[in-house]
Scaffold this motif. Structure first.
Motif, mmCIF file in Angstrom:
data_model
loop_
_atom_site.group_PDB
_atom_site.id
_atom_site.type_symbol
_atom_site.label_atom_id
_atom_site.label_comp_id
_atom_site.label_asym_id
_atom_site.label_seq_id
_atom_site.Cartn_x
_atom_site.Cartn_y
_atom_site.Cartn_z
ATOM 1 N N SER A 61 44.845 16.988 38.799
ATOM 2 C CA SER A 61 44.091 18.145 39.307
ATOM 3 C C SER A 61 44.952 19.405 39.344
ATOM 4 O O SER A 61 46.192 19.334 39.303
ATOM 5 N N SER A 62 44.285 20.539 39.452
ATOM 6 C CA SER A 62 45.003 21.817 39.592
ATOM 7 C C SER A 62 45.950 21.754 40.786
ATOM 8 O O SER A 62 47.042 22.314 40.759
ATOM 9 N N THR A 90 36.079 12.318 28.140
ATOM 10 C CA THR A 90 36.667 13.583 28.585
ATOM 11 C C THR A 90 37.753 13.295 29.601
ATOM 12 O O THR A 90 37.535 12.532 30.550
ATOM 13 N N ILE A 91 38.911 13.864 29.380
ATOM 14 C CA ILE A 91 39.990 13.728 30.358
ATOM 15 C C ILE A 91 40.151 15.080 31.059
ATOM 16 O O ILE A 91 40.328 16.111 30.409
ATOM 17 N N ALA A 92 40.035 15.038 32.385
ATOM 18 C CA ALA A 92 40.224 16.249 33.186
ATOM 19 C C ALA A 92 41.698 16.314 33.570
ATOM 20 O O ALA A 92 42.213 15.457 34.280
ATOM 21 N N LEU A 93 42.351 17.340 33.095
ATOM 22 C CA LEU A 93 43.812 17.398 33.145
ATOM 23 C C LEU A 93 44.203 18.823 33.523
ATOM 24 O O LEU A 93 43.822 19.755 32.814
ATOM 25 N N SER A 94 44.898 18.966 34.633
ATOM 26 C CA SER A 94 45.152 20.308 35.155
ATOM 27 C C SER A 94 43.812 20.981 35.435
ATOM 28 O O SER A 94 43.616 22.166 35.180
ATOM 29 N N TYR A 95 42.895 20.167 35.940
ATOM 30 C CA TYR A 95 41.516 20.603 36.119
ATOM 31 C C TYR A 95 41.189 20.842 37.598
ATOM 32 O O TYR A 95 41.566 20.054 38.461
ATOM 33 N N GLU A 136 36.615 9.502 50.440
ATOM 34 C CA GLU A 136 35.237 9.906 50.152
ATOM 35 C C GLU A 136 35.155 11.426 50.081
ATOM 36 O O GLU A 136 34.687 12.082 51.006
ATOM 37 N N ARG A 137 35.706 11.957 49.011
ATOM 38 C CA ARG A 137 35.655 13.409 48.790
ATOM 39 C C ARG A 137 35.736 13.670 47.298
ATOM 40 O O ARG A 137 36.135 12.801 46.521
ATOM 41 N N LEU A 138 35.415 14.931 46.918
ATOM 42 C CA LEU A 138 35.414 15.282 45.497
ATOM 43 C C LEU A 138 36.743 15.875 45.036
ATOM 44 O O LEU A 138 37.026 15.898 43.837
ATOM 45 N N SER A 139 37.544 16.372 45.982
ATOM 46 C CA SER A 139 38.840 16.957 45.621
ATOM 47 C C SER A 139 38.753 17.900 44.412
ATOM 48 O O SER A 139 39.554 17.810 43.474
ATOM 49 N N ASN A 140 37.758 18.785 44.453
ATOM 50 C CA ASN A 140 37.670 19.864 43.450
ATOM 51 C C ASN A 140 37.284 19.367 42.048
ATOM 52 O O ASN A 140 37.590 20.002 41.048
ATOM 53 N N PHE A 141 36.608 18.237 41.980
ATOM 54 C CA PHE A 141 36.230 17.654 40.684
ATOM 55 C C PHE A 141 34.790 18.017 40.337
ATOM 56 O O PHE A 141 33.877 17.766 41.125
ATOM 57 N N VAL A 176 39.196 17.441 26.360
ATOM 58 C CA VAL A 176 40.064 17.641 27.526
ATOM 59 C C VAL A 176 39.598 18.898 28.226
ATOM 60 O O VAL A 176 39.395 19.936 27.591
ATOM 61 N N ILE A 177 39.383 18.797 29.537
ATOM 62 C CA ILE A 177 39.010 19.980 30.305
ATOM 63 C C ILE A 177 40.117 20.264 31.319
ATOM 64 O O ILE A 177 40.790 19.352 31.779
#
Ligand code: IPE
Ligand code: IPE
Ligand code: MG
Length: 248
Positions: A68-69, A137-142, A196-201, A106-107
């Protein structure tokens, strides 16, 4: 008796499942290992899931949250290890991904990632461009907020350039400027490790996603666990704001 796999396949699969792969550090701690060993085990769990989905399920979109970012603020040594691990992951699995009909996307903020990983990502995307079986899709630095801010910047530029009027900025205008443009929204978001959270996803895209939280730590996330989440999803009634019975 029918297996869980057979039952899930008959129950109607979602189009897009997104996974927050969490718990590598706690897994490592529980096994008396370093956090980096936890991330290595996590990479194997990701490989196992991609293989399973690619070979056993007609599930066209799978998205994995890898970094994550906010993860940039972790100790530098852990960040460096993760960047190398991701680079190796794409490099060593690329031939198999191509064979399996995977199309990689990649996002995330690619400017921030080291050039070796950036180059590997570009190679991976180019090599898998013809894949039609599974959109991985890989979320990387996302980060979802960062992605929305970037979309807002694009809209502002397009307004200044006269391409769109402020009054025409609607949901489609925003969605088209997200990194996920063209992808269906996730129907199901899975998070491991008991959080149980989205953590900015995928904040925008998950507006109507069903959520599945499991206590299993990511390295222990086996295909059967994935099937249990799909089975739980199949028992849900998605109403999309309507009243029961109207939604189909
Ligand atoms: C998930 O595992 C992997 C990344 C966020 C990169 P964590 O490293 O967050 O593991 P925990 O949450 O500390 O157990
Ligand atoms: C979310 O996990 C990011 C990834 C799985 C890549 P984190 O471990 O970073 O999230 P928090 O800190 O528990 O919210
Ligand atoms: Mg975590």
């Amino acid at each position: 008796m029918r297996t869980l796999l057979e039952r899930v396949k008959e129950g109607g699969l979602p189009r897009h499942v997104a996974v927050i792969m969490d718990g590598n550090g706690r897994w490592a701690k529980a096994h008396g290992l370093s956090r980096t060993s936890g991330h290595q085990a996590g990479a194997l769990a990701a490989e196992r899931l991609i293989r399973f989905v690619g070979s056993k399920l007609e599930l066209p979109y799978l998205t994995l949250f890898a970094f994550s970012s906010e993860n940039w603020a972790r100790p530098q040594s852990e960040v460096a290890f993760l960047m190398d691990l991701l680079t190796d992951f794409i490099r060593t699995r690329l031939a198999e991904l191509v064979d399996a009909g995977v199309q990689l996307r990649v996002i995330g903020d690619r400017e921030r990632i080291p050039s070796a990983l950036r180059d590997q990502v570009a190679d991976g995307i180019a090599a898998t461009a013809d894949g039609e079986r599974l959109h991985l899709t890989i979320a990387l630095s996302y980060g979802g907020r960062q992605e929305l801010a970037a979309a807002a910047r694009r809209i502002a530029s397009d307004v200044v350039a006269g391409k769109i009027r402020p009054g025409d900025v609607d949901e489609t205008a925003v969605a088209d400027r997200l990194e996920t443009a063209g992808m269906p929204d996730p129907d199901l978001v899975i998070r491991t490790s008991g959080e149980e959270r989205l953590s900015n996803f995928l904040l925008w895209q998950s507006a109507y996603a069903e959520l599945c939280f499991t206590d299993v730590l990511w390295p222990d996330f086996v295909p059967a666990e994935f099937l249990r989440c799909l089975a739980a999803y199949q028992r849900r009634r998605r109403r999309f704001g309507l009243v029961e019975g109207m939604e189909t």
